[in-house]
Motif scaffolding. Structure first.
Motif, PDB file in Angstrom:
ATOM      1  N   ARG A 139      -3.128   4.476   9.839  1.00 42.39           N
ATOM      2  CA  ARG A 139      -3.290   3.561  10.708  1.00 42.39           C
ATOM      3  C   ARG A 139      -4.488   2.291  10.452  1.00 42.39           C
ATOM      4  O   ARG A 139      -4.349   1.065  10.569  1.00 42.39           O
ATOM      5  N   THR A 140      -5.561   2.951  10.032  1.00 48.57           N
ATOM      6  CA  THR A 140      -6.756   1.993   9.666  1.00 48.57           C
ATOM      7  C   THR A 140      -6.779   1.441   8.622  1.00 48.57           C
ATOM      8  O   THR A 140      -6.850   0.461   8.269  1.00 48.57           O
ATOM      9  N   TYR A 141      -5.747   2.363   7.488  1.00 51.34           N
ATOM     10  CA  TYR A 141      -5.869   1.791   6.242  1.00 51.34           C
ATOM     11  C   TYR A 141      -4.216   1.847   5.800  1.00 51.34           C
ATOM     12  O   TYR A 141      -3.862   2.830   5.081  1.00 51.34           O
ATOM     13  N   PRO A 142      -3.459   1.119   6.228  1.00 55.95           N
ATOM     14  CA  PRO A 142      -1.967   1.219   5.942  1.00 55.95           C
ATOM     15  C   PRO A 142      -1.558   1.498   4.484  1.00 55.95           C
ATOM     16  O   PRO A 142      -0.533   1.678   4.382  1.00 55.95           O
ATOM     17  N   GLY A 143      -2.399   0.750   3.569  1.00 55.64           N
ATOM     18  CA  GLY A 143      -2.137   0.779   2.106  1.00 55.64           C
ATOM     19  C   GLY A 143      -2.579   1.913   1.439  1.00 55.64           C
ATOM     20  O   GLY A 143      -2.258   2.093   0.340  1.00 55.64           O
ATOM     21  N   CYS A 144      -2.906   2.963   2.069  1.00 56.46           N
ATOM     22  CA  CYS A 144      -3.544   4.224   1.491  1.00 56.46           C
ATOM     23  C   CYS A 144      -2.373   5.129   1.133  1.00 56.46           C
ATOM     24  O   CYS A 144      -1.084   4.775   1.719  1.00 56.46           O
TER      25      CYS A 144
END
Ligand code: 5GP
Length: 187
Positions: free
Chosen positions: A112-117
């Motif tokens: 949620r915090t880093y959707p590109g992870c």
């Protein structure tokens, strides 16, 4: 350039061998780094503070969490485990391939915090093998092992939400598979 592509979140039940996978990956590919989590659980024999975890008290954990220093955390078998903000941001800024080894709850909040992870779930080949590995470790009592096995079954249900699912049967094969994922995501 999307910095989040440098971030890899890996989970799997206790005994799936995810820590060994990441350790071997780092040995082979020195450019890869892992974050060190903070935990309130007791140190196991052979572990080192500041290497395996930052071992801190419950009060200290709550203080850091309330100060906003903890990016995500979970309560697992009666102890807090959390990722410190300082462990992530400085690495992504520099473009360092960064691995986080955390549980399924933490993985969801990181996505949620880093959707590109990229999220990777490591599965043991079978429940029997998982039970065998946990008993062989001889670091926990039977009650704790049973709790970890029960939790493992719950965690397996989250596997479908991950970007990748890998089976850790032969360690070397699994490490290579994870490395291929890293290459693919950063190509
Ligand atoms: P262990 O006690 O076996 O070292 O870890 C127990 C569980 O906590 C494992 O599933 C591990 O991945 C998870 N864990 C370790 N560090 C963190 C963290 O920083 N955040 C979250 N959410 N889980 C963590």
């Amino acid at each position: 350039m999307n910095k989040e592509r440098y971030l890899f979140v890996i989970s799997g039940p206790s005994g799936s061998g995810k820590d060994s996978v990441v350790r071997e990956l780092q040995k082979k590919h020195k450019e890869i780094e892992t974050t060190i989590s903070a935990t309130t659980r007791a140190m196991r024999g052979g572990e080192k503070d500041g290497e395996d975890y930052y071992f801190i008290s419950r009060e200290e954990f709550e203080r850091r969490r309330d100060a906003g220093d903890v990016l995500e955390y979970t309560e697992y078998c009666g102890n807090y485990y959390g990722t410190l903000r300082s462990e992530i941001d400085r690495r992504l800024e520099k473009g360092v391939t960064t691995f986080l080894v955390i549980d399924v709850v933490g993985a969801q909040s990181m996505k949620r915090t880093y959707p590109g992870c990229t999220t990777i779930f490591v599965r043991p080949p079978s429940y029997e093998e998982l039970s065998r590995r946990l008993h062989k470790r001889e670091t926990e009592d039977e009650d704790t092992i049973q709790k970890r096995l029960a939790r493992a079954l719950e965690e397996m249900e989250y596997a479908v939400d991950y970007d990748y699912l890998v089976v850790n049967d032969e360690l070397d094969d699994c490490v290579e598979e994870v490395y291929q994922i890293v290459c693919q995501r950063q190509a």
